[in-house]
Design a protein around this motif. Sequence first.
Motif, PDB file in Angstrom:
ATOM      1  N   PRO A 209       7.358 -20.184   3.888  1.00  0.00           N
ATOM      2  CA  PRO A 209       7.906 -21.245   4.751  1.00  0.00           C
ATOM      3  C   PRO A 209       9.325 -20.928   5.210  1.00  0.00           C
ATOM      4  CG  PRO A 209       6.832 -22.189   2.820  1.00  0.00           C
ATOM      5  CD  PRO A 209       6.883 -20.698   2.601  1.00  0.00           C
ATOM      6  N   ASN A 210       9.617 -21.339   6.452  1.00  0.00           N
ATOM      7  CA  ASN A 210      10.943 -21.152   7.052  1.00  0.00           C
ATOM      8  C   ASN A 210      11.343 -19.682   7.130  1.00  0.00           C
ATOM      9  OD1 ASN A 210      11.332 -24.018   7.212  1.00  0.00           O
ATOM     10  ND2 ASN A 210      11.756 -23.988   5.013  1.00  0.00           N
ATOM     11  N   SER A 211      10.354 -18.837   7.298  1.00  0.00           N
ATOM     12  CA  SER A 211      10.593 -17.404   7.372  1.00  0.00           C
ATOM     13  C   SER A 211       9.582 -16.785   8.319  1.00  0.00           C
ATOM     14  CB  SER A 211      10.461 -16.775   5.980  1.00  0.00           C
ATOM     15  OG  SER A 211      10.408 -15.365   6.062  1.00  0.00           O
ATOM     16  N   ILE A 212       9.918 -15.649   8.912  1.00  0.00           N
ATOM     17  CA  ILE A 212       8.940 -14.940   9.738  1.00  0.00           C
ATOM     18  C   ILE A 212       7.963 -14.143   8.886  1.00  0.00           C
ATOM     19  CG2 ILE A 212      10.545 -14.754  11.678  1.00  0.00           C
ATOM     20  CD1 ILE A 212      10.950 -11.825  10.903  1.00  0.00           C
ATOM     21  N   SER A 213       8.176 -14.094   7.585  1.00  0.00           N
ATOM     22  CA  SER A 213       7.371 -13.256   6.696  1.00  0.00           C
ATOM     23  C   SER A 213       5.937 -13.772   6.592  1.00  0.00           C
ATOM     24  CB  SER A 213       7.994 -13.217   5.300  1.00  0.00           C
ATOM     25  OG  SER A 213       9.312 -12.723   5.347  1.00  0.00           O
ATOM     26  N   ALA A 214       4.983 -12.867   6.735  1.00  0.00           N
ATOM     27  CA  ALA A 214       3.569 -13.190   6.568  1.00  0.00           C
ATOM     28  C   ALA A 214       2.922 -12.124   5.699  1.00  0.00           C
ATOM     29  CB  ALA A 214       2.870 -13.266   7.919  1.00  0.00           C
ATOM     30  N   TYR A 215       1.835 -12.506   5.021  1.00  0.00           N
ATOM     31  CA  TYR A 215       1.159 -11.622   4.079  1.00  0.00           C
ATOM     32  C   TYR A 215      -0.330 -11.646   4.398  1.00  0.00           C
ATOM     33  CZ  TYR A 215       5.579 -12.803   1.847  1.00  0.00           C
ATOM     34  OH  TYR A 215       6.911 -13.039   1.605  1.00  0.00           O
ATOM     35  N   HIS A 216      -0.830 -10.508   4.830  1.00  0.00           N
ATOM     36  CA  HIS A 216      -2.234 -10.395   5.207  1.00  0.00           C
ATOM     37  C   HIS A 216      -2.957  -9.601   4.118  1.00  0.00           C
ATOM     38  CE1 HIS A 216      -0.893 -11.836   9.069  1.00  0.00           C
ATOM     39  NE2 HIS A 216      -0.138 -10.763   9.256  1.00  0.00           N
ATOM     40  N   PHE A 217      -3.758 -10.286   3.325  1.00  0.00           N
ATOM     41  CA  PHE A 217      -4.477  -9.624   2.241  1.00  0.00           C
ATOM     42  C   PHE A 217      -5.728  -8.950   2.787  1.00  0.00           C
ATOM     43  CE2 PHE A 217      -1.696 -12.371  -0.065  1.00  0.00           C
ATOM     44  CZ  PHE A 217      -1.460 -11.720  -1.265  1.00  0.00           C
ATOM     45  N   ASN A 218      -5.982  -7.739   2.283  1.00  0.00           N
ATOM     46  CA  ASN A 218      -7.072  -6.909   2.786  1.00  0.00           C
ATOM     47  C   ASN A 218      -8.181  -6.780   1.753  1.00  0.00           C
ATOM     48  OD1 ASN A 218      -5.497  -6.162   5.153  1.00  0.00           O
ATOM     49  ND2 ASN A 218      -4.282  -4.918   3.751  1.00  0.00           N
ATOM     50  N   ARG A 219      -9.416  -6.829   2.233  1.00  0.00           N
ATOM     51  CA  ARG A 219     -10.575  -6.614   1.377  1.00  0.00           C
ATOM     52  C   ARG A 219     -11.083  -5.188   1.557  1.00  0.00           C
ATOM     53  NH1 ARG A 219     -12.880 -11.824   0.082  1.00  0.00           N
ATOM     54  NH2 ARG A 219     -12.084 -13.473   1.458  1.00  0.00           N
ATOM     55  N   ASP A 220     -11.565  -4.581   0.488  1.00  0.00           N
ATOM     56  CA  ASP A 220     -12.214  -3.284   0.626  1.00  0.00           C
ATOM     57  C   ASP A 220     -13.693  -3.497   0.908  1.00  0.00           C
ATOM     58  OD1 ASP A 220     -13.465  -3.873  -1.798  1.00  0.00           O
ATOM     59  OD2 ASP A 220     -12.173  -2.554  -2.975  1.00  0.00           O
ATOM     60  N   LYS A 221     -14.451  -2.404   0.979  1.00  0.00           N
ATOM     61  CA  LYS A 221     -15.849  -2.514   1.374  1.00  0.00           C
ATOM     62  C   LYS A 221     -16.715  -3.247   0.344  1.00  0.00           C
ATOM     63  CE  LYS A 221     -16.986   2.123  -0.372  1.00  0.00           C
ATOM     64  NZ  LYS A 221     -17.439   3.475   0.020  1.00  0.00           N
ATOM     65  N   SER A 222     -16.198  -3.402  -0.886  1.00  0.00           N
ATOM     66  CA  SER A 222     -16.934  -4.157  -1.903  1.00  0.00           C
ATOM     67  C   SER A 222     -16.623  -5.640  -1.839  1.00  0.00           C
ATOM     68  CB  SER A 222     -16.587  -3.631  -3.302  1.00  0.00           C
ATOM     69  OG  SER A 222     -15.263  -3.982  -3.657  1.00  0.00           O
TER      70      SER A 222
ATOM     71  N   SER B 157      -5.213  -4.888  -1.385  1.00  0.00           N
ATOM     72  CA  SER B 157      -3.856  -4.683  -0.891  1.00  0.00           C
ATOM     73  C   SER B 157      -3.442  -5.874  -0.044  1.00  0.00           C
ATOM     74  CB  SER B 157      -3.782  -3.402  -0.052  1.00  0.00           C
ATOM     75  OG  SER B 157      -4.547  -3.535   1.131  1.00  0.00           O
ATOM     76  N   PHE B 158      -2.163  -5.907   0.300  1.00  0.00           N
ATOM     77  CA  PHE B 158      -1.745  -6.823   1.360  1.00  0.00           C
ATOM     78  C   PHE B 158      -0.737  -6.117   2.246  1.00  0.00           C
ATOM     79  CE2 PHE B 158       1.466  -8.019  -1.903  1.00  0.00           C
ATOM     80  CZ  PHE B 158       2.643  -7.978  -1.152  1.00  0.00           C
TER      81      PHE B 158
END
Length: 376
Positions: free
Chosen positions: A344-357, A362-363
């Motif tokens: 909140p109140n930040s430009i920071s975003a976190y995109h969590f990644n799924r592997d093929k399983s 990772s994010f």
Amino acid sequence: MITIILPMFLFSQKNSSMTTEGTLLIMGGDCTNDFFISEFAGLIGNIESNIVIIPTAIEDKYIDSDNDINMLKKPFTDIGFKNISIVHTRETKVANSDSLNDILLSANGVWITGGRQWRLAKAYNGTKIQGSLKTLLNQGKVIAGTSAGASIMGDVLVRGDSKTHTIMLGDYQNGFGFISNFAIDQHHIARNRQFDMFELKNKKPDVLGIGIDENTGIIVNKNKFRVIGKSYVTIYDNTRWSEERDTIYQLEKNDKQFYTLSNGYEYDLTKRKIITKNDREISPYNEEVIKKITGTYQQIESLKYGQNLKIKVTFENNDLYFEQSWNNAKYKIEYHYLTTFFRPNSISAYHFNRDKSGAINSFDFFQFGTTTWIRQ
């Protein structure tokens, strides 16, 4: 009394919106590789899921033998998919048959190949196949499309001409309509197509146009999309966005301007603007996602410089926290959509990644660029 009159020559701004509930993976071409197929697998669940490939955009001579079909399946079998079906026909009667649609409706995810998008429109527009694809999306399933398979997803079809793919509005002008008031061009920068979209905008100025370059894509869900991949997505929304000035400029009617977004940037279809820190809407935490993301993540890049930067993700008292190893700072993060979170109140975003399983591995931390953090 001062009266402010807005100029009548500014473009109209009709909404664009995703008309279904599922997720779209829309790619600009040259994307049948491990990165995008793994992304597809993660979105639909895992490589054990049932998938359907629709190769109808391809010329007949390249899909008329068992060897051709095996080659079509190979990139998917190479990463471990086993349950792969093909849905393809040129005949309306077959496209309306229960047998073909039953195969399609059994899928967790659908991959539409490249080729010529008019072949897809000719074969499936107005048929049960088009309806079944929308049914899958309304069930929360995933449809992916690359090149021609990307362009067909909007309601306005570009390069849908059966004689030449260079005409922006040809004899097939209607796509599948997964997103309304929307047109998608592909191979965009690689084939120097940046100014071709203005041919469409001259005739349909209120249509939201985007161009997606090769080895690049967008993930669309709940009227928002995020850019993934190596190159750029070009936006034609009747504005020009300047990141440096933190300003969106409304264009006049004859202005031929666009702007580009790279990996990690997000866009709101209904508001027709890039998502900034002030645009992020808090959604209730997704319990399934929360269970999968807690743990410790390491920034691999930092090891090259003799550092060992880590972030610990915890869920405490119904809130999600990040704790940084280098200064012990701990802060709360909120849920946005899919597997995207933000501070909140930040430009920071976190995109969590799924592997093929289907596991979170990772994010990507986004803040004026992206760094990747690997799960330990």
